[in-house]
Design an enzyme around this catalytic site. Structure first.
Site, PDB file in Angstrom:
ATOM      1  N   ARG A  33      -1.812  11.451  -8.626  1.00 18.18           N
ATOM      2  CA  ARG A  33      -2.087  10.904  -7.301  1.00 18.18           C
ATOM      3  C   ARG A  33      -3.465  11.320  -6.782  1.00 18.18           C
ATOM      4  O   ARG A  33      -4.102  10.584  -6.033  1.00 18.18           O
ATOM      5  CB  ARG A  33      -1.006  11.364  -6.305  1.00 18.18           C
ATOM      6  CG  ARG A  33       0.380  10.766  -6.529  1.00 18.18           C
ATOM      7  CD  ARG A  33       0.459   9.340  -6.036  1.00 18.18           C
ATOM      8  NE  ARG A  33       1.773   8.765  -6.241  1.00 18.18           N
ATOM      9  CZ  ARG A  33       2.757   8.802  -5.328  1.00 18.18           C
ATOM     10  NH1 ARG A  33       2.565   9.402  -4.171  1.00 18.18           N
ATOM     11  NH2 ARG A  33       3.914   8.240  -5.583  1.00 18.18           N
ATOM     12  N   ASP A 143       4.059   5.204  11.169  1.00 19.70           N
ATOM     13  CA  ASP A 143       3.818   5.780   9.851  1.00 19.70           C
ATOM     14  C   ASP A 143       2.849   6.944  10.022  1.00 19.70           C
ATOM     15  O   ASP A 143       2.089   6.999  11.000  1.00 19.70           O
ATOM     16  CB  ASP A 143       3.230   4.737   8.892  1.00 19.70           C
ATOM     17  CG  ASP A 143       3.439   5.128   7.428  1.00 19.70           C
ATOM     18  OD1 ASP A 143       4.437   4.682   6.828  1.00 19.70           O
ATOM     19  OD2 ASP A 143       2.603   5.898   6.894  1.00 19.70           O
TER      20      ASP A 143
END
Length: 272
Positions: A33, A143
């Protein structure tokens, strides 16, 4: 190679920053990632990355790391039974309430498919039942990632995955064609507002809701954090309000404040 010490330090950073708990043996996930991000910033090792984070000199780096480590896989009408429950059971149940607006919260909304889906379902219900929900419906989408929220607000979806989960009829009903992209129609978008929010922090200022969608999110938190988030969401619901979790998630080990409702192939949790 990610050292054990650097991995433990990164685990602590991620949990402190956004509540995500990385278990043992996830070094490969961190490396995959963060690889591209570290190249972009000219950072050679995770140790150096942590040093830059601790210095506090680059707030954009912190945001970029959270973006990279937050899973944002989603698609249209995921777990369709939940939307059937909203349209066929919950909307009729609440339509007789006072003329105030109905409030729905989409927690961890990612790129916006879920909150826009909620607005689509409400629109279909109102068209089939003229005069229902006279106070209107507000969908609040949150979010932790400012990056995905910026994309979600645009309501434009491009590429091979843009129509994943949509029939051709739904594409025509809910979207405008924008070049090679699908653009959510204005009447769908106008019900939805977006806010940046960390679920591990306080959100009492958001007010009360009739329905909360918090699906496929709690799996990233510790048991203690799950209990805290669920109990705070319970306090954010109006009496008799509903909480939706992912199809493989359960409340049973975390709280007794809800009763399970199983209907139309889906499960919702009603506040006692």
């Amino acid at each position: 190679m990610l050292s054990h010490g650097d991995y433990e330090a990164f685990q602590k950073f991620l949990e402190d920053a956004c509540g995500i708990v990385l278990g043992a043996g996830k070094e490969y996930l961190v490396s995959s990632r963060l690889g591209g991000l570290m190249r972009d910033y000219g950072i050679a090792t995770v140790g150096e990355l942590l040093n830059q984070l601790n210095s506090g000199r680059n707030p954009r780096l912190r945001t970029s790391i959270i973006d990279a480590m937050t899973t944002n896989e989603t698609f249209w009408f995921r777990d369709m039974s939940h939307f059937r429950l909203l349209q066929e059971m919950i909307c009729p149940e609440i339509k007789a309430r006072s003329g105030r607006s109905i409030r729905i919260w989409s927690a961890a909304c990612s790129y916006g498919q879920e909150p826009y889906n909620l607005s689509m379902v409400v629109q279909d219900y109102q068209r089939a039942n003229p005069g229902a929900l006279p106070g209107g419906v507000d969908v609040v989408a949150t979010d932790i990632s400012s990056t995905v929220l910026a994309d979600a607000k645009k309501g434009i979806y491009c590429g091979m995955s843009s129509s994943r989960g949509l029939s051709l009829e739904q594409q025509d009903r809910y979207f405008k064609i924008n070049g090679d992209c699908l653009e959510v129609r204005p009447e769908i978008r106008q019900r939805v507002s977006f806010r940046e929010l960390n679920l591990t922090k306080g959100y009492e200022m958001m007010g009360r809701f009739d329905v909360i969608f918090c699906r496929n999110v709690l799996i990233y938190f510790s048991s203690e954090q799950k209990r805290d988030i669920i109990n705070r969401m319970a306090r954010s619901l109006n009496p008799g309000g509903y909480l939706f979790l992912g199809s493989t998630e359960s409340l049973s080990a975390h709280t007794d404040r809800f009763e399970m409702v199983s209907k139309l192939g889906g499960i919702a949790y009603r506040l006692k």
